[in-house]
Design a protein around this motif. Structure first.
Motif, short mmCIF file in Angstrom:
data_model
loop_
_atom_site.label_atom_id
_atom_site.label_comp_id
_atom_site.label_asym_id
_atom_site.label_seq_id
_atom_site.Cartn_x
_atom_site.Cartn_y
_atom_site.Cartn_z
N LEU A 131 0.82 -1.21 0.00
CA LEU A 131 0.00 0.00 0.00
C LEU A 131 0.86 1.26 0.00
N LEU A 132 1.95 1.26 0.78
CA LEU A 132 2.85 2.41 0.78
C LEU A 132 3.49 2.60 -0.59
N GLU A 133 3.81 1.50 -1.25
CA GLU A 133 4.37 1.59 -2.61
C GLU A 133 3.33 2.14 -3.57
N GLN A 134 2.06 1.78 -3.38
CA GLN A 134 0.99 2.27 -4.25
C GLN A 134 0.85 3.78 -4.18
N VAL A 135 1.06 4.35 -2.99
CA VAL A 135 0.91 5.79 -2.83
C VAL A 135 2.26 6.51 -2.99
N LYS A 136 3.21 5.83 -3.63
CA LYS A 136 4.48 6.45 -4.07
C LYS A 136 5.36 6.90 -2.91
N LEU A 137 5.37 6.16 -1.81
CA LEU A 137 6.26 6.49 -0.71
C LEU A 137 7.56 5.71 -0.85
N PRO A 138 8.69 6.39 -0.81
CA PRO A 138 9.97 5.68 -0.91
C PRO A 138 10.32 4.96 0.39
N ARG A 139 11.21 4.01 0.33
CA ARG A 139 11.70 3.26 1.48
C ARG A 139 10.55 2.74 2.35
N PRO A 140 9.60 1.97 1.78
CA PRO A 140 8.43 1.53 2.56
C PRO A 140 8.79 0.69 3.78
N ASP A 141 9.84 -0.12 3.69
CA ASP A 141 10.22 -0.94 4.86
C ASP A 141 10.60 -0.05 6.05
N GLU A 142 11.33 1.03 5.78
CA GLU A 142 11.71 1.95 6.86
C GLU A 142 10.49 2.68 7.40
N LEU A 143 9.61 3.11 6.51
CA LEU A 143 8.45 3.89 6.94
C LEU A 143 7.49 3.07 7.78
N LEU A 144 7.40 1.77 7.52
CA LEU A 144 6.53 0.92 8.34
C LEU A 144 6.96 0.93 9.80
N ASP A 145 8.26 1.11 10.04
CA ASP A 145 8.78 1.12 11.40
C ASP A 145 8.93 2.53 11.97
N ALA A 146 8.50 3.54 11.20
CA ALA A 146 8.66 4.93 11.64
C ALA A 146 7.44 5.37 12.47
N TRP A 147 7.66 6.41 13.28
CA TRP A 147 6.57 7.04 14.02
C TRP A 147 6.02 8.19 13.17
N PRO A 148 4.74 8.55 13.36
CA PRO A 148 4.16 9.64 12.56
C PRO A 148 4.94 10.94 12.61
N HIS A 149 5.51 11.28 13.77
CA HIS A 149 6.22 12.56 13.88
C HIS A 149 7.52 12.57 13.07
N GLN A 150 7.99 11.41 12.63
CA GLN A 150 9.22 11.34 11.85
C GLN A 150 8.96 11.54 10.36
N LEU A 151 7.70 11.66 9.97
CA LEU A 151 7.33 11.83 8.57
C LEU A 151 7.00 13.30 8.30
N SER A 152 7.19 13.71 7.06
CA SER A 152 6.77 15.05 6.66
C SER A 152 5.25 15.08 6.55
N GLY A 153 4.70 16.29 6.44
CA GLY A 153 3.25 16.42 6.30
C GLY A 153 2.73 15.66 5.08
N GLY A 154 3.43 15.76 3.97
CA GLY A 154 3.01 15.06 2.77
C GLY A 154 3.09 13.56 2.90
N GLN A 155 4.13 13.07 3.59
CA GLN A 155 4.27 11.64 3.80
C GLN A 155 3.15 11.12 4.70
N ARG A 156 2.79 11.88 5.73
CA ARG A 156 1.68 11.47 6.61
C ARG A 156 0.37 11.43 5.83
N GLN A 157 0.19 12.40 4.92
CA GLN A 157 -1.03 12.41 4.12
C GLN A 157 -1.12 11.16 3.26
N ARG A 158 0.00 10.73 2.71
CA ARG A 158 -0.02 9.53 1.86
C ARG A 158 -0.23 8.27 2.68
N VAL A 159 0.25 8.26 3.92
CA VAL A 159 -0.05 7.13 4.81
C VAL A 159 -1.55 7.04 5.05
#
Length: 527
Positions: A131-159
């Motif tokens: 799903l993260l790959e579908q919404v064009k987020l890079p490094r999906p494995d890393e982002l799955l283990d990230a906390w929301p505050h570690q993402l930019s506003g745009g990245q959170r929107q895509r999540v």
């Protein structure tokens, strides 16, 4: 015409006996995109939330609501829980407040998969990654283990978008789904949503203030003003032959003009070799600590008194990180000097004494405003801290004057943030910042939640404040039309690195870097 996927008839919404939506009626077919547009406070989001029973307890919703053959007006809470997130997906306007700060991204996406599909463990993780790959987020494995505050506003929107489409809903309600995204990613996301809509026969209710996006991606458009439908019809018909005066005014509104020329003076703010790195999370107890993620490469820039420096770039490019480093809100390397004071060398009380000199308007106004405080306390809190000698009457007078300056009535001072639209909350955030009379104002996407008419008003207000108070702005935005109307100079960021900078009009009219050219082309910016 087949039976509609969604049918709403005479929807009325009231808050504590105050009507906010009046007799709203519309239909949505499977495979169709219906856009709802209108100014902040017109009832767009309230109508959508009322359709799926997500309004607070002091709201009353009346009228007929049908999803296919299901009568939504008579559902129990357990029946609603089975529909929301499954048959109905919802992309909320403010992703930071919609994501749980105590859970990693992977767990939050996996929750929707567990509740509605029974997926757990590795199966849920692989589906979440896809799903993260579908919404064009890079490094999906890393982002799955990230906390929301570690993402930019745009990245959170895509999540949030990934969570909304996780169970292939038949109805997707997208409330400003591209608000926090730069223009290139906006097109990718909306093209993805259109592709998903066509593939699954999904109907989409698209709430937006961006009329350019609406024109390109919607089939029909519904224009709202003060809780009432002004007109509804095919997109091209409404754009080319608007019937209501309000629609005509909305289509004609766009930020215009230029900031006032400034005199050449010694810089107010100087940054030298400013950089930011973040530790990456360990994926296993027994694995090595991965190398730090460099969010901002060493960067030099300055801002003169009364000048606006625009920062543009895609989501995750380092714009907000740069602003946070200037504000000393994240750990950074390099030097930041305000006037003759080296802020990067200050800590504790010494730094707090300078806080009133530079203020920030955050990207997510709802997350930045305390839900437990009325507007009066929110706006006056900093004033009472930095100027304790002011009397109660003086504080009240300054709050009244500042609210008036940002276009809010005095009566809103006793109300709470949840009672306002996104655009109104943004104006409250601006009021809280300017009441301290700062020398530098950091504006992180200040117009992203606003419709075009209010954008135009806010741009005019900010330019007027700049002239009257000799304010300097660090202005972050993905909306190049707004940047053109506000900035004297701009910096273009990509992957944390400055790829181009110079006078605003020169860069926008004759961009040298391929990335800047792509940004301008995606924005459909005209001279």
């Amino acid at each position: 015409m087949p039976n509609p996927l969604l049918r709403i008839e005479h929807l009325d919404v009231t808050f504590d006996n105050t009507p906010v939506v009046h007799s709203l009626s519309l239909t949505l077919q499977a495979g169709e995109t219906l856009a709802i547009v209108g100014e902040s406070g017109s009832g767009k989001s309230v109508s959508a939330l009322g359709m799926v029973n997500l309004l607070p307890s002091n709201a009353s919703v009346k009228g007929e609501r049908w999803l296919g053959d299901t009568n939504l007006a008579n559902l129990t809470e357990s029946e609603w829980n089975a529909i929301r997130g499954n048959r109905v997906g919802f992309i909320f306007q403010e992703p930071m407040t919609s994501l749980n700060p105590l859970h990693r991204v992977g767990k939050q996406i996996g929750e929707a998969l567990r509740l509605h599909q029974g997926l757990r463990g590795e199966a849920a993780r692989q589906r979440s990654k896809a799903l993260l790959e579908q919404v064009k987020l890079p490094r999906p494995d890393e982002l799955l283990d990230a906390w929301p505050h570690q993402l930019s506003g745009g990245q959170r929107q895509r999540v949030m978008i990934a969570m909304a489409i996780a169970n292939n809903p038949s109805l997707l309600i997208a409330d400003e789904p591209t608000t926090a995204l730069d223009v290139t990613v906006q097109q990718e996301i909306l093209a993805l949503l259109r592709e998903l809509r066509d593939h699954h026969g999904m109907g989409m209710l698209f709430i937006s203030h961006d009329l350019n996006l609406v024109r390109r991606y919607a089939d029909r458009i519904c224009v709202m003003y003060q809780g009432r439908i002004q007109e509804i019809g095919p997109v091209e018909q409404v754009f080319q032959h608007p019937q209501s005066d309000y629609t005509k005014a909305l289509l004609a509104a766009e930020p215009e003009g230029r900031p006032q020329d400034i005199e050449q003076k010694a810089p107010l703010l100087t940054a030298r070799q400013l950089s930011v790195s973040f530790k990456r999370p360990k994926t296993s107890l027994f694995k090595r600590q991965p190398p730090a993620f460099v969010a901002l490469q060493p960067t030099d820039f300055h801002i003169a008194p009364g000048e606006t420096l625009g920062i543009v770039g895609e989501s995750g490019s380092g714009k907000t990180t740069l602003a946070s480093a200037v504000m000393r809100l994240v750990t950074s390397q390099g030097d930041v000097t305000l006037g003759s004071d080296k802020l990067s060398a200050l800590t504790g009380d010494a730094l707090r004494r300078h806080r009133h000199r530079l203020q920030m308007v955050f990207q997510d106004p709802y997350g930045a405003l305390s839900p437990r405080m009325p507007v009066f306390d929110i706006v006056s809190e900093g004033l009472r801290f930095h100027y304790p000698h002011l009397t109660t009457e003086e504080v009240a007078q300054r709050v009244k004057q500042t609210l008036h300056e940002v276009g809010l009535p005095e009566s809103c001072a006793a109300r709470y943030p949840h009672e306002f639209s996104g655009g109104q909350r943004q104006r409250i955030a601006v009021a809280r910042a300017i009441i301290l009379e700062p020398e530098l104002l950091v504006l992180d996407e200040p117009t992203s939640a606003l419709d075009r008419t209010v954008q135009k008003q806010l741009v005019a207000l900010l330019r007027d404040l700049q002239v009257r108070r000799q304010l300097s702005y660090l202005f972050i935005s993905h909306d190049l039309a707004v940047v053109r109307a506000m900035a004297h100079r701009i910096i273009v960021l990509k992957d944390g690195e400055v790829v181009e900078q110079g006078p605003c009009l020169e860069v926008l009219s004759a961009p040298q870097h391929a990335y800047t050219q792509a940004l301008i082309a995606a924005a459909h910016l005209t001279s």
